[in-house]
Design a protein around this motif. Structure first.
Motif, PDB file in Angstrom:
ATOM      1  N   ASN A 266      -1.787 -18.698   1.115  1.00 30.06           N
ATOM      2  CA  ASN A 266      -0.337 -18.701   1.070  1.00 30.06           C
ATOM      3  C   ASN A 266       0.131 -20.143   0.856  1.00 30.06           C
ATOM      4  OD1 ASN A 266       2.400 -18.335   1.421  1.00 30.06           O
ATOM      5  ND2 ASN A 266       2.128 -16.857   3.073  1.00 30.06           N
ATOM      6  N   VAL A 267       0.502 -20.465  -0.377  1.00 30.08           N
ATOM      7  CA  VAL A 267       0.855 -21.834  -0.743  1.00 30.08           C
ATOM      8  C   VAL A 267       2.346 -21.905  -1.020  1.00 30.08           C
ATOM      9  CG1 VAL A 267       0.436 -23.723  -2.356  1.00 30.08           C
ATOM     10  CG2 VAL A 267      -1.427 -22.162  -1.738  1.00 30.08           C
ATOM     11  N   ASN A 268       3.053 -22.730  -0.221  1.00 33.30           N
ATOM     12  CA  ASN A 268       4.499 -22.892  -0.384  1.00 33.30           C
ATOM     13  C   ASN A 268       5.228 -21.549  -0.375  1.00 33.30           C
ATOM     14  OD1 ASN A 268       4.205 -25.712  -0.634  1.00 33.30           O
ATOM     15  ND2 ASN A 268       3.840 -25.545  -2.848  1.00 33.30           N
ATOM     16  N   GLY A 269       4.784 -20.682   0.512  1.00 30.16           N
ATOM     17  CA  GLY A 269       5.411 -19.373   0.634  1.00 30.16           C
ATOM     18  C   GLY A 269       5.021 -18.387  -0.443  1.00 30.16           C
ATOM     19  N   GLU A 270       4.090 -18.760  -1.332  1.00 26.01           N
ATOM     20  CA  GLU A 270       3.669 -17.893  -2.426  1.00 26.01           C
ATOM     21  C   GLU A 270       2.236 -17.439  -2.204  1.00 26.01           C
ATOM     22  OE1 GLU A 270       3.796 -17.901  -7.309  1.00 26.01           O
ATOM     23  OE2 GLU A 270       3.463 -19.773  -6.241  1.00 26.01           O
ATOM     24  N   TRP A 271       2.037 -16.117  -2.177  1.00 24.96           N
ATOM     25  CA  TRP A 271       0.702 -15.565  -1.950  1.00 24.96           C
ATOM     26  C   TRP A 271      -0.143 -15.699  -3.215  1.00 24.96           C
ATOM     27  CZ3 TRP A 271      -2.870 -13.911   1.279  1.00 24.96           C
ATOM     28  CH2 TRP A 271      -3.873 -13.060   0.826  1.00 24.96           C
ATOM     29  N   ARG A 272      -1.292 -16.376  -3.113  1.00 28.43           N
ATOM     30  CA  ARG A 272      -2.201 -16.537  -4.244  1.00 28.43           C
ATOM     31  C   ARG A 272      -3.608 -16.151  -3.807  1.00 28.43           C
ATOM     32  NH1 ARG A 272       0.689 -18.819  -8.289  1.00 28.43           N
ATOM     33  NH2 ARG A 272      -1.136 -18.682  -9.621  1.00 28.43           N
ATOM     34  N   GLY A 273      -3.758 -14.902  -3.433  1.00 33.03           N
ATOM     35  CA  GLY A 273      -5.064 -14.408  -3.033  1.00 33.03           C
ATOM     36  C   GLY A 273      -5.140 -12.917  -3.275  1.00 33.03           C
ATOM     37  N   LEU A 274      -6.217 -12.317  -2.814  1.00 30.43           N
ATOM     38  CA  LEU A 274      -6.412 -10.883  -2.948  1.00 30.43           C
ATOM     39  C   LEU A 274      -6.415 -10.252  -1.560  1.00 30.43           C
ATOM     40  CD1 LEU A 274      -9.272 -10.761  -5.612  1.00 30.43           C
ATOM     41  CD2 LEU A 274      -6.829 -10.424  -5.988  1.00 30.43           C
ATOM     42  N   PRO A 275      -5.915  -9.038  -1.436  1.00 29.36           N
ATOM     43  CA  PRO A 275      -5.941  -8.348  -0.143  1.00 29.36           C
ATOM     44  C   PRO A 275      -7.366  -7.931   0.212  1.00 29.36           C
ATOM     45  CG  PRO A 275      -5.173  -6.860  -1.842  1.00 29.36           C
ATOM     46  CD  PRO A 275      -5.292  -8.212  -2.491  1.00 29.36           C
ATOM     47  N   ASP A 276      -7.589  -7.658   1.495  1.00 28.90           N
ATOM     48  CA  ASP A 276      -8.914  -7.232   1.938  1.00 28.90           C
ATOM     49  C   ASP A 276      -9.251  -5.817   1.487  1.00 28.90           C
ATOM     50  OD1 ASP A 276      -9.366  -9.646   3.144  1.00 28.90           O
ATOM     51  OD2 ASP A 276      -8.754  -8.991   5.146  1.00 28.90           O
ATOM     52  N   SER A 277      -8.234  -5.019   1.195  1.00 25.74           N
ATOM     53  CA  SER A 277      -8.470  -3.662   0.714  1.00 25.74           C
ATOM     54  C   SER A 277      -7.404  -3.307  -0.314  1.00 25.74           C
ATOM     55  CB  SER A 277      -8.443  -2.648   1.862  1.00 25.74           C
ATOM     56  OG  SER A 277      -7.164  -2.601   2.458  1.00 25.74           O
ATOM     57  N   ILE A 278      -7.689  -2.284  -1.093  1.00 23.55           N
ATOM     58  CA  ILE A 278      -6.790  -1.918  -2.177  1.00 23.55           C
ATOM     59  C   ILE A 278      -6.824  -0.406  -2.376  1.00 23.55           C
ATOM     60  CG2 ILE A 278      -8.560  -2.194  -3.954  1.00 23.55           C
ATOM     61  CD1 ILE A 278      -6.405  -3.275  -5.818  1.00 23.55           C
ATOM     62  N   THR A 279      -5.693   0.150  -2.775  1.00 19.48           N
ATOM     63  CA  THR A 279      -5.622   1.550  -3.163  1.00 19.48           C
ATOM     64  C   THR A 279      -5.566   1.616  -4.687  1.00 19.48           C
ATOM     65  OG1 THR A 279      -4.452   2.166  -1.134  1.00 19.48           O
ATOM     66  CG2 THR A 279      -4.329   3.699  -2.987  1.00 19.48           C
ATOM     67  N   ILE A 280      -6.597   2.168  -5.289  1.00 22.72           N
ATOM     68  CA  ILE A 280      -6.673   2.232  -6.750  1.00 22.72           C
ATOM     69  C   ILE A 280      -5.896   3.447  -7.232  1.00 22.72           C
ATOM     70  CG2 ILE A 280      -8.207   2.434  -8.742  1.00 22.72           C
ATOM     71  CD1 ILE A 280     -10.385   1.117  -7.072  1.00 22.72           C
ATOM     72  N   PRO A 281      -4.892   3.257  -8.074  1.00 25.80           N
ATOM     73  CA  PRO A 281      -4.059   4.389  -8.503  1.00 25.80           C
ATOM     74  C   PRO A 281      -4.717   5.209  -9.600  1.00 25.80           C
ATOM     75  CG  PRO A 281      -3.322   2.415  -9.594  1.00 25.80           C
ATOM     76  CD  PRO A 281      -4.441   1.977  -8.678  1.00 25.80           C
ATOM     77  N   ARG A 282      -4.354   6.472  -9.684  1.00 21.79           N
ATOM     78  CA  ARG A 282      -4.670   7.288 -10.849  1.00 21.79           C
ATOM     79  C   ARG A 282      -3.684   6.916 -11.953  1.00 21.79           C
ATOM     80  NH1 ARG A 282      -7.740  12.049  -9.932  1.00 21.79           N
ATOM     81  NH2 ARG A 282      -6.651  13.110 -11.625  1.00 21.79           N
ATOM     82  N   ILE A 283      -4.168   6.861 -13.170  1.00 19.88           N
ATOM     83  CA  ILE A 283      -3.346   6.481 -14.317  1.00 19.88           C
ATOM     84  C   ILE A 283      -3.510   7.554 -15.388  1.00 19.88           C
ATOM     85  CG2 ILE A 283      -2.970   4.746 -16.112  1.00 19.88           C
ATOM     86  CD1 ILE A 283      -3.990   2.627 -14.190  1.00 19.88           C
ATOM     87  N   PHE A 284      -2.378   7.956 -15.974  1.00 19.64           N
ATOM     88  CA  PHE A 284      -2.398   9.053 -16.937  1.00 19.64           C
ATOM     89  C   PHE A 284      -2.079   8.544 -18.339  1.00 19.64           C
ATOM     90  CE2 PHE A 284      -1.348  10.806 -12.808  1.00 19.64           C
ATOM     91  CZ  PHE A 284      -2.235  11.876 -12.711  1.00 19.64           C
ATOM     92  N   GLY A 285      -2.863   8.999 -19.302  1.00 19.71           N
ATOM     93  CA  GLY A 285      -2.596   8.750 -20.704  1.00 19.71           C
ATOM     94  C   GLY A 285      -2.277  10.058 -21.398  1.00 19.71           C
ATOM     95  N   GLU A 286      -2.153   9.991 -22.707  1.00 19.32           N
ATOM     96  CA  GLU A 286      -1.908  11.226 -23.463  1.00 19.32           C
ATOM     97  C   GLU A 286      -3.197  12.001 -23.687  1.00 19.32           C
ATOM     98  OE1 GLU A 286       0.787  11.610 -26.609  1.00 19.32           O
ATOM     99  OE2 GLU A 286       1.701   9.659 -26.276  1.00 19.32           O
ATOM    100  N   MET A 287      -4.293  11.282 -23.874  1.00 19.35           N
ATOM    101  CA  MET A 287      -5.573  11.936 -24.094  1.00 19.35           C
ATOM    102  C   MET A 287      -6.490  11.861 -22.888  1.00 19.35           C
ATOM    103  SD  MET A 287      -6.548  10.852 -27.994  1.00 19.35           S
ATOM    104  CE  MET A 287      -6.697   9.109 -27.610  1.00 19.35           C
ATOM    105  N   VAL A 288      -6.222  10.918 -21.978  1.00 23.67           N
ATOM    106  CA  VAL A 288      -7.157  10.656 -20.886  1.00 23.67           C
ATOM    107  C   VAL A 288      -6.437  10.596 -19.541  1.00 23.67           C
ATOM    108  CG1 VAL A 288      -8.699   9.368 -22.400  1.00 23.67           C
ATOM    109  CG2 VAL A 288      -6.946   8.139 -21.103  1.00 23.67           C
ATOM    110  N   THR A 289      -7.219  10.775 -18.492  1.00 18.46           N
ATOM    111  CA  THR A 289      -6.793  10.513 -17.124  1.00 18.46           C
ATOM    112  C   THR A 289      -7.787   9.539 -16.520  1.00 18.46           C
ATOM    113  OG1 THR A 289      -5.801  12.701 -16.836  1.00 18.46           O
ATOM    114  CG2 THR A 289      -6.387  11.512 -14.845  1.00 18.46           C
ATOM    115  N   LEU A 290      -7.285   8.528 -15.827  1.00 16.63           N
ATOM    116  CA  LEU A 290      -8.137   7.541 -15.171  1.00 16.63           C
ATOM    117  C   LEU A 290      -8.090   7.774 -13.671  1.00 16.63           C
ATOM    118  CD1 LEU A 290      -7.006   4.325 -17.097  1.00 16.63           C
ATOM    119  CD2 LEU A 290      -8.616   6.089 -17.816  1.00 16.63           C
TER     120      LEU A 290
END
Length: 358
Positions: free
Chosen positions: A10-34
């Motif tokens: 946290n530099v000058n009030g700005e977060w410049r790192g990665l969280p310890d955990s993450i929720t990976i979203p599902r992403i939809f395309g026209e031909m594919v689903t991720l």
């Protein structure tokens, strides 16, 4: 993407790192689903012959590519579960995040029985929270290459990467690396908005040719990349509900307005120059035009309105109005975009070639 209470970057009030955990979203395309990749998907990558020609596509040999994919999926799962990859009490201070999605076929009217079939994987690798950059890579089964799946998936993943936290990753830069001889991938990346930023000389060994080859590095930045234009260039639609789509739409509309203003300014400059030249050649003509004439020369700019598409809508259901981007140029394009039948046409071409050889 929830961040932890402890914020060492946290530099000058700005977060410049990665969280310890993450929720990976599902992403939809026209031909594919991720969807988030799992270890159970790895054997299917072998079945798809996804590592065929790896040295020419990514610069790795088949064994190294397969090992890298396994490691990326493992790191992605560990990040979702809040586990670091530290071993024996040693943690890499420069360890970076990885997100792995499995690409599956989305149902459409032409192939309703193909929904859910696995096509390959797409990754965000080397996610650097400090520099806010990441590398993107797609690995498809041999049979599914060259059919437009990468063009469908990549802009949607990049929209998520560039979206502000917590909806997205808040990235500033996304980059790719590709062997110099892989001109097909280079062309795809250029069409998606990537620019060549550098060349690593003799960085890869080309085993088929028995010599070194260059590695091309291409990238794009958050304030210059337009996922909506990337999709529209290939006759695809944005899909409401995907992460980062609202920011992408806002940026796209601003870019459209800027182009319109630039066009109007250029037109005004041409009109002014033409008027000045006319006045010089005809000094008796009054410079004051009647109000109705001036009004008739106003340039009317239509607002950029993009209809919203429900997240669960199929491409055919949403395509009651053909929005193929080249219609504006007078082309009578089919509502079935070129990439829907590309694979079939390629197969037919191969069959014809084989018959000709006989």
């Amino acid at each position: 993407m929830a961040q932890t209470a402890q914020q060492p970057h946290n530099v000058n009030g700005e977060w410049r790192g990665l969280p310890d955990s993450i929720t990976i979203p599902r992403i939809f395309g026209e031909m594919v689903t991720l969807r988030p990749a799992t270890l159970d998907d790895l054997p299917t990558m072998d079945d798809l012959n996804a590592y065929h020609g790896a040295s020419g596509i990514t610069g790795k040999d088949r064994k190294a590519e397969k090992s890298a994919v396994r490691a990326w999926v493992q790191r992605s799962i560990a990040w979702q579960e809040g586990r670091s990859s530290e071993r024996e009490g040693i943690r890499d201070p420069e360890e970076r995040g990885t997100i792995a999605w499995t690409i599956t076929r989305r149902e459409d009217d032409a192939n309703p029985d193909c929904a859910g079939i696995m096509l390959g994987m797409i990754f965000l690798i080397d996610i650097d929270g400090w520099s806010r950059s990441a590398r993107i890579q797609v690995i498809l089964g041999e049979e599914y290459r060259g059919r437009g799946y990468s063009r469908d998936a990549m802009p949607r993943v990049m929209a998520y990467g560039f979206a502000d936290t917590p909806e997205g990753l808040g990235l500033h830069r996304i980059w790719v690396s590709v062997p110099a001889k892989n001109t097909r991938s280079i062309s795809v990346y250029q069409s998606l908005g990537f620019m060549l930023s550098g060349t690593s000389r003799d960085a890869l060994w080309d085993n088929s040719l028995g010599k070194y080859q260059d590695l091309m590095v291409m990238d794009t930045l958050v304030d210059e990349y337009d996922p909506i234009s990337s999709l529209e260039a290939f006759g695809m639609h944005w899909i409401e509900g995907n992460p980062g789509i609202q920011k992408a739409l806002d940026s796209h509309r601003r870019a459209v307005e800027q182009r319109k203003h630039a066009h109007c300014a250029a037109k005004d400059a041409v009109d002014s120059a033409s008027s000045a030249q006319s006045s010089t050649m005809n000094p008796d003509v009054s410079n004051t035009a009647p109000a109705d004439v001036a009004q008739s020369h106003k340039l009317t700019v239509q607002p950029d309105i993009t209809p919203e598409i429900p997240a669960d809508a199929t491409p055919d259901a949403t395509n009651s109005e053909n929005r193929w981007p080249y219609n504006a140029a007078g082309h009578n394009a089919s509502k079935k975009a070129w990439w829907r039948t590309l694979g079939a046409r390629r197969s037919e071409s191969r069959k014809l070639s084989m018959n000709d050889d006989k």
